[in-house]
Design a protein around this motif. Sequence first.
Motif, PDB file in Angstrom:
ATOM      1  N   LYS A 116      36.993  16.127  38.807  1.00 58.81           N
ATOM      2  CA  LYS A 116      36.889  17.578  38.988  1.00 58.81           C
ATOM      3  C   LYS A 116      36.642  18.282  37.657  1.00 58.81           C
ATOM      4  N   GLY A 134      29.428  22.834  35.737  1.00 54.15           N
ATOM      5  CA  GLY A 134      29.028  23.892  36.658  1.00 54.15           C
ATOM      6  C   GLY A 134      28.390  23.374  37.935  1.00 54.15           C
ATOM      7  N   LYS A 161      28.155  22.316  41.654  1.00 49.83           N
ATOM      8  CA  LYS A 161      28.865  22.644  42.885  1.00 49.83           C
ATOM      9  C   LYS A 161      28.468  21.652  43.981  1.00 49.83           C
ATOM     10  N   GLN A 207      33.609  20.832  36.881  1.00 48.93           N
ATOM     11  CA  GLN A 207      33.823  22.222  36.465  1.00 48.93           C
ATOM     12  C   GLN A 207      33.119  22.516  35.146  1.00 48.93           C
ATOM     13  N   SER A 208      33.182  21.564  34.214  1.00 50.55           N
ATOM     14  CA  SER A 208      32.579  21.804  32.902  1.00 50.55           C
ATOM     15  C   SER A 208      31.060  21.853  32.964  1.00 50.55           C
TER      16      SER A 208
END
Length: 364
Positions: free
Chosen positions: A250, A257, A259, A254-255
């Motif tokens: 995760k 970007g 999705k 997140q780092s």
Amino acid sequence: MRKIITPEEAEHRLEFIFPRAAFDTVLSSPLAGTAVAALIYVDAVCKADDAAETARWARPSTVVWISDAALEHQTDGERLSWRVAALQNSKLVEQLQESWGIPFQPKYRDNTRETLRDETFRAWREHHAIRKRPGIAVNSSKPTWALLDDFADLFDPDMTDDQVREAAQQWRDRHMTPGTKLKAMRAIKAQEAKHAVIVKLPDNTTRTLEPGKSSLIIKGVIEEWAPARMGEPVVLAISEPGDKVHIGDKGTLQSTGIKIDPKDVLPDVLMADVNSDPVTFWIIEAVASDGAVTEGRRKALLGWAAQQNIKASQCSFLSAFESRNAAPAKKRLKDLAAGTWAWFADEPGHELSWYQMFPTADDV
């Protein structure tokens, strides 16, 4: 007439329909498998509302007298002749089979008829799998049994196991009570858990995948291919049939970007080599039946990557197969997109590269 199914394959499918952990084994026994094969062989299949006079019925002795050798005589004429003989007596069946050059060797003794009628057929009837001809006395020797057509549909030999599982679920939804369906579902889940594929990710966490070849290929890719191919592999996501997606690291997602939306065009596995500069994203397809990285698939996946702000130059593609000898590999290797790789689970130390020697202006 419907396509013939072997007793062994019919028994295999009965276990999908009536998991033995939830139902009496008489519903899916070897005798039950033979019954399905025999009734389909003589075309004793009807709809629930067919007029009794127009339906074809069979007797329990039809099942008792059938043999593997007889089932190999598969023309409509041969099946019709066998049915006519079986509706009369065993002597005529014996004479017919002698004319085919095969001995009369029934799979079961005559007293098996009672077990079939009083246990298997009765239980199937409770679950709307078989129909009994109305108006016939219990002790009558007349033919009175026929598979119901939507139950017989589950034994189409052209269906794959996955297709049978899905169709069996739909059949249970139509014919079983909520309590019985729940009981079946719990048994199926417990059975699936025994065969689930557990994949160890590079960060030593695990993910449990559905049983099947695709999951075994994914396991090989993550546990064997990735450590050999990448400096520092990270699993970002694993997609399974349906909308099931396992999220990997995760923090990396997140780092970067990225999705992960199950509704998007997703690869089976998305990995990143965070030791490379810039980071390389590996877009991997596990080809258990179909779905290799073709030119069209590569273009669609690059479109998805662009939406995630991943440059095409950072994307690498891998089609993973069970074996070079597996049918999907023989079928799809010719369709691999240029600039992609292929890997085979039974030869983990090798990798196949397919590239264009003279790139064109259209190449990415």
